[in-house]
Design a protein around this motif. Structure first.
Motif, PDB file in Angstrom:
ATOM      1  N   LYS A  12       0.937  -1.076   0.131  1.00 17.08           N
ATOM      2  CA  LYS A  12      -0.157  -0.012   0.155  1.00 17.08           C
ATOM      3  C   LYS A  12       0.740   1.404  -0.021  1.00 17.08           C
ATOM      4  CE  LYS A  12      -3.989  -2.020   2.021  1.00 17.08           C
ATOM      5  NZ  LYS A  12      -5.024  -1.851   3.519  1.00 17.08           N
ATOM      6  N   GLU A  47     -10.638  -2.218  -2.025  1.00 15.94           N
ATOM      7  CA  GLU A  47      -9.181  -1.859  -1.257  1.00 15.94           C
ATOM      8  C   GLU A  47      -8.051  -1.728  -2.210  1.00 15.94           C
ATOM      9  OE1 GLU A  47      -6.822  -3.282   2.622  1.00 15.94           O
ATOM     10  OE2 GLU A  47      -8.985  -3.647   2.602  1.00 15.94           O
ATOM     11  N   VAL A  48      -7.985  -2.732  -2.985  1.00 12.85           N
ATOM     12  CA  VAL A  48      -6.966  -2.937  -3.755  1.00 12.85           C
ATOM     13  C   VAL A  48      -6.915  -2.733  -5.189  1.00 12.85           C
ATOM     14  CG1 VAL A  48      -4.919  -4.603  -4.210  1.00 12.85           C
ATOM     15  CG2 VAL A  48      -6.167  -4.616  -1.982  1.00 12.85           C
TER      16      VAL A  48
END
Length: 99
Positions: A12, A47-48
């Motif tokens: 991240k 989220e990714v």
């Protein structure tokens, strides 16, 4: 870069850095990836993955192996803890104290 585009597994912090200053990130598979903000093309609540692409099979395999390794590490920790508890109980019995 590969001939086919994939969603890769990338840290991240590397994604954020890449979006802010254009620094390429290294995916789990070793490929250089230039993260980009997808704006309207982003997948809602994802989220990714920000684009509807297939996941890189090498990244997925490596991620799964790392997850297995972590699970084994946790199992080993639990076993070591049980061994220590049994050793302590045996030592207490030897001293005449019930555990």
């Amino acid at each position: 870069m590969s001939t086919q585009e994939y969603n890769h597994y990338v840290a991240k912090t590397a994604i954020t850095r890449g979006i802010i200053d254009g620094t390429p990130a290294i995916a789990l598979c070793g490929e250089d990836v230039l993260p980009e903000h997808q704006g309207r093309n982003a997948i809602p609540n994802a989220e990714v993955a920000h684009r509807r692409l297939e996941t890189c099979p090498d990244c997925k395999d490596l991620y799964d192996l790392l997850a297995e390794k972590e699970a084994l590490r946790e199992k080993e920790r639990q076993i070591r803890q049980r061994i220590e508890e049994r050793r302590h109980a045996l030592a207490m019995r030897r001293e005449g104290v019930d555990a």
